[in-house]
Design a protein around this motif. Structure first.
Motif, PDB file in Angstrom:
ATOM      1  N   TYR A   1     -29.738 -24.626 -40.218  1.00  0.00           N
ATOM      2  CA  TYR A   1     -30.112 -24.653 -38.804  1.00  0.00           C
ATOM      3  C   TYR A   1     -31.222 -25.687 -38.652  1.00  0.00           C
ATOM      4  CZ  TYR A   1     -27.946 -20.055 -39.336  1.00  0.00           C
ATOM      5  OH  TYR A   1     -27.097 -19.034 -39.647  1.00  0.00           O
TER       6      TYR A   1
ATOM      7  N   GLU B   1     -35.363 -25.174 -34.878  1.00  0.00           N
ATOM      8  CA  GLU B   1     -34.608 -24.255 -35.726  1.00  0.00           C
ATOM      9  C   GLU B   1     -35.008 -24.467 -37.184  1.00  0.00           C
ATOM     10  OE1 GLU B   1     -30.379 -23.558 -33.363  1.00  0.00           O
ATOM     11  OE2 GLU B   1     -30.429 -24.846 -35.137  1.00  0.00           O
TER      12      GLU B   1
ATOM     13  N   SER C   1     -34.228 -17.233 -41.879  1.00  0.00           N
ATOM     14  CA  SER C   1     -34.008 -18.120 -40.740  1.00  0.00           C
ATOM     15  C   SER C   1     -34.926 -17.691 -39.602  1.00  0.00           C
ATOM     16  CB  SER C   1     -32.550 -18.082 -40.282  1.00  0.00           C
ATOM     17  OG  SER C   1     -32.175 -16.768 -39.897  1.00  0.00           O
ATOM     18  N   ALA C   2     -35.111 -18.601 -38.655  1.00  0.00           N
ATOM     19  CA  ALA C   2     -36.010 -18.349 -37.536  1.00  0.00           C
ATOM     20  C   ALA C   2     -35.231 -17.835 -36.338  1.00  0.00           C
ATOM     21  CB  ALA C   2     -36.765 -19.614 -37.174  1.00  0.00           C
ATOM     22  N   ILE C   3     -35.548 -16.627 -35.902  1.00  0.00           N
ATOM     23  CA  ILE C   3     -34.987 -16.128 -34.649  1.00  0.00           C
ATOM     24  C   ILE C   3     -35.504 -16.984 -33.502  1.00  0.00           C
ATOM     25  CG2 ILE C   3     -34.831 -14.132 -33.121  1.00  0.00           C
ATOM     26  CD1 ILE C   3     -35.417 -12.390 -35.582  1.00  0.00           C
ATOM     27  N   SER C   4     -36.798 -17.262 -33.541  1.00  0.00           N
ATOM     28  CA  SER C   4     -37.420 -18.180 -32.587  1.00  0.00           C
ATOM     29  C   SER C   4     -38.546 -18.891 -33.313  1.00  0.00           C
ATOM     30  CB  SER C   4     -37.965 -17.426 -31.374  1.00  0.00           C
ATOM     31  OG  SER C   4     -38.984 -16.521 -31.771  1.00  0.00           O
ATOM     32  N   ARG C   5     -38.642 -20.199 -33.127  1.00  0.00           N
ATOM     33  CA  ARG C   5     -39.696 -20.977 -33.757  1.00  0.00           C
ATOM     34  C   ARG C   5     -40.123 -22.083 -32.813  1.00  0.00           C
ATOM     35  NH1 ARG C   5     -40.938 -25.408 -37.054  1.00  0.00           N
ATOM     36  NH2 ARG C   5     -42.325 -24.917 -38.809  1.00  0.00           N
TER      37      ARG C   5
ATOM     38  N   SER D   1     -40.626 -16.042 -35.467  1.00  0.00           N
ATOM     39  CA  SER D   1     -40.139 -14.744 -35.924  1.00  0.00           C
ATOM     40  C   SER D   1     -39.041 -15.025 -36.937  1.00  0.00           C
ATOM     41  CB  SER D   1     -39.584 -13.922 -34.762  1.00  0.00           C
ATOM     42  OG  SER D   1     -40.595 -13.606 -33.835  1.00  0.00           O
TER      43      SER D   1
ATOM     44  N   LYS E   1     -36.222 -13.917 -39.850  1.00  0.00           N
ATOM     45  CA  LYS E   1     -35.298 -12.836 -40.163  1.00  0.00           C
ATOM     46  C   LYS E   1     -34.711 -13.059 -41.541  1.00  0.00           C
ATOM     47  CE  LYS E   1     -31.120 -10.510 -38.505  1.00  0.00           C
ATOM     48  NZ  LYS E   1     -30.037 -10.508 -37.492  1.00  0.00           N
ATOM     49  N   ASP E   2     -34.751 -12.014 -42.370  1.00  0.00           N
ATOM     50  CA  ASP E   2     -34.082 -12.054 -43.666  1.00  0.00           C
ATOM     51  C   ASP E   2     -33.528 -10.673 -43.962  1.00  0.00           C
ATOM     52  OD1 ASP E   2     -36.271 -10.512 -44.421  1.00  0.00           O
ATOM     53  OD2 ASP E   2     -37.274 -12.131 -45.489  1.00  0.00           O
TER      54      ASP E   2
ATOM     55  N   VAL F   1     -37.442  -8.399 -39.861  1.00  0.00           N
ATOM     56  CA  VAL F   1     -38.118  -9.465 -39.120  1.00  0.00           C
ATOM     57  C   VAL F   1     -39.574  -9.562 -39.582  1.00  0.00           C
ATOM     58  CG1 VAL F   1     -38.812 -10.295 -36.852  1.00  0.00           C
ATOM     59  CG2 VAL F   1     -36.613  -9.156 -37.136  1.00  0.00           C
TER      60      VAL F   1
END
Length: 674
Positions: free
Chosen positions: A247, A281, A289-293, A328, A330-331, A335
């Motif tokens: 991403y 992203e 990965s980033a839910i929001s960055r 935020s 996620k893995d 979170v």
């Protein structure tokens, strides 16, 4: 492994083993020297030698600098057709660039001089913008997309090819990039630029003016970048993880101000401020990965200069930077808070004067204070590291003496004494001699030592491994070290400018904290390596309308690869670049840029024969093109550019077997100067 175990015969034999590339380079050098010795009307002094500002902190002709320097001018930047700032460095001999190789923190490109990349952060090279360090504190290296700068505001880039801790301290370990922006008087009026293509859009607005002794420039831009293709076209494995790219979509918003005020005939004040932000992203399928960055970075810099009698100068530079990430993450564990705040405060004083007849001295010092907050990345699985800012104090004293012993012989002697709160005090000296042995032909010899200090991430891991639950007797981590020796030649063969060098670097105390075997082995500084090789750069005006720039490098790395950290083979056996530009008439111009890199080995974890991923990543080559048309629009200067990157739609991997570069990318750019 140490330098003492490798004889000079082994060094030069190793260079010549790199097939015809090294042989061609050496033959060309010999021909150039023979040409100089014949005398005649072509063996003349060079009257167009560029001046460099970064090599020793003194303004010097490039053939009198103590290190090899590549100069990337504004026209080269345009002709390259580069979209990202990082792409430009493919034109530098010995530079390894991998597109968006980092999937974990910034989804950014890797730029590394001479390879030696064990992580995507490329933390062994210093990067400056107008003398301001943008080397990141968290992991080291540079987040290229987070820099508040646009390509059109760059005047030139000076790339120091080799260690330069003598001038810029620790982390100038393998080289230095100094990006020099345009003076506001050179960007007067209004400029609008828009670009659009498959997966890429950008708009830039700039305004510059002058009011008496004050001149300033304000630039704003917004960029949408879709990054890599979502799916890997030539996957090396059917496993889903290896069929999807990372991403890496991003929006980049930039705002930059530079103002220069000439107080009187001697004093000048320069103010710079900048902002870079927007959603980004980051991450990979089935991994963190980033839910929001979102990035929010800014800096403020004030620089005062006073011109002194005899060509000397006194200057004071102070700057403050903040790199902030809201994320935020996620893995598989849920979170997590991926926020990070990196702050830097720096002040530097520098004095240049004539020490005695035919000698110039630059000396000075600086202090720096860094704070780093990154709960997720500095947690290391233990709550005692989860909170608070991690401070870093740095104090430096530097100097370089340039002495013209004879009209044809110049010595540079200098060094840096540096004290930091992580590893204590280090001294990094340098000695260089430049001999103009024939008019227009220069021989250079230099020897230097350089260091790299641990990043905050490495320092926290150092404390973690030495904790009571692991290896309390583990020695405290120290700086990385290198002893570097080079022999160089610069000259002119007809109309061709030739820059050639042989280098020999002895690395020791290389840091590894990510592999538990390093701690279990009892030394986080166990890594050693020997690197040797050659570089050549040619610049030739084929006609008054055609210019050719060619770069070639090759070499090898030998290491005992202690604790499984693989340094051997981490330098491509050869890489080359070619930039050919031509002006057809007053309106039309065009350029071609070609790049080729031999097979590489950078990431040890990528080696998995059962999933069809071998020890090496295959070599690659690509071709870019640019066609430009200039015209008048309502009395104003305008231009349209058609830029095509990766003309052959080559699908190859850089750095890892799941990092496939985009295919053919085409964009159209329109610019209007009002």
């Amino acid at each position: 492994m140490s330098a003492e175990k490798i004889s000079p015969i082994y060094l030069y034999r190793g260079i010549l083993l790199h097939a015809r590339y090294g042989a061609y380079a050496l033959l060309l050098l010999a021909a150039t020297q023979a040409h100089a010795a014949t005398g005649g009307e072509e063996a003349v002094l060079l009257d167009d030698i560029p001046v460099v500002l970064s090599a020793s902190r003194l303004s010097q002709p490039v053939n009198e600098a103590p290190v090899a320097v590549t100069i990337i001018d504004r026209q080269m930047i345009k002709d390259s057709g580069a979209w990202d700032l990082s792409e430009i460095f493919r034109l530098v001999p010995g530079m390894y660039v991998a597109y968006h190789a980092d999937p974990y923190f910034s989804a950014d490109s890797t730029v590394a001089y001479h390879g030696m990349v064990t992580t995507t952060t490329s933390d062994r090279m210093q990067v400056l913008i107008d003398g301001r360090s943008v080397y990141s504190t968290l992991f080291g290296g540079v987040n290229w997309s987070d820099l508040p700068i646009v390509l059109d505001d760059i005047e030139r880039i000076e790339v120091i090819r080799g260690p330069d801790s003598a001038s810029y301290g620790a982390n100038s370990y393998s080289g230095v990039i100094n990006i020099i922006t345009r003076h506001p008087t050179e960007t007067q009026g209004k400029m609008v630029s828009v670009a659009a293509g498959n997966g890429r859009k950008e708009a830039i607005v700039r305004f510059g003016t002058k009011n008496g002794a004050l001149s300033y420039r304000l630039t704003a831009s917004v960029r949408e970048d879709a990054g890599e293709d979502a799916n890997i076209k030539n996957a090396t494995s059917a496993f889903t993880f290896w069929t999807l790219n990372k991403y890496d979509n991003k929006t980049i918003q930039n705002l930059n101000l530079r103002a220069d005020y000439q107080l009187n005939s001697a004093d000048t004040f320069e103010l710079q401020m900048g902002y870079n932000g927007g959603p980004r992203e980051v991450g990979e399928f089935n991994n963190v990965s980033a839910i929001s960055r979102k990035a929010e970075n800014h800096f403020e810099m004030l620089h005062w200069r006073r011109a002194l009698e005899g060509g000397g100068e006194l200057s004071v530079q102070a700057f403050h930077t903040v790199e902030r990430v809201y994320a935020s993450l996620k893995d598989s564990d849920g979170v997590s808070n991926g926020d990070a705040i990196l702050r830097r405060y720096d002040i530097e004083v520098q004095h240049t004067f004539s020490a005695f007849q035919d000698a110039r001295l630059v000396w000075g010092g600086s202090v720096r204070y860094d704070q780093t907050y990154a709960p997720y990345y500095l947690g290391v699985g233990d709550n005692q590291y989860l909170f608070g800012d991690f401070p870093y104090h740095l104090r430096r004293f530097f100097g370089n003496l340039e002495w013209r012993a004879r009209p044809d012989l110049i010595f540079n002697v200098g060094g840096m004494m540096e004290n930091n709160s992580y590893t204590g005090t280090d001294t990094t000296p340098r000695f260089a001699a430049n001999w103009h042995f024939q008019p227009g032909h220069t021989f250079r010899f230099s020897h230097s030592r350089a260091t790299r200090s641990p990043s905050v991430y490495e320092k926290v891991y150092d404390a973690y491994w030495r904790g009571p639950n692991f290896y309390p007797g583990l020695p405290e981590m120290q700086t990385e070290r290198v002893k570097s020796t080079e022999v160089g030649y610069m000259g002119k063969l007809g109309k061709v400018d030739v820059d050639f060098r042989l280098f020999y670097d002895d690395y020791s105390q290389l840091i590894d904290v990510r592999n538990k075997r390093s701690a279990a082995g009892g030394n986080l500084n166990a890594g050693k390596a020997i690197m040797r090789g050659y570089e050549m750069q040619l610049k030739a005006p084929l006609t008054d309308k055609t210019r050719l720039i060619y770069g070639l490098s090759g070499g090898g790395v030998k290491s005992d690869n202690v604790n499984g950290v693989v340094y051997s083979d981490s330098l491509p056996k050869y890489s080359q670049s070619l930039l050919l530009s031509h002006k057809f008439n007053d309106q039309w111009s065009g350029s071609l840029a070609g790049y080729q890199v031999a097979q590489t080995k950078f990431n040890a974890t990528d080696y998995n024969p059962s999933e069809n991923r071998g020890y090496f990543i295959n070599g690659n080559k690509r071709l870019d093109a640019r066609l430009n048309y200039q015209f008048k629009l309502a009395g104003s200067q305008a231009e349209c550019s058609l830029i095509m990157q990766n003309l052959g739609d080559a699908r190859y991997f850089e750095y890892r077997h799941d990092n496939e570069v985009p295919g053919r990318v085409v964009r159209l750019n329109f610019r209007l100067d009002l």
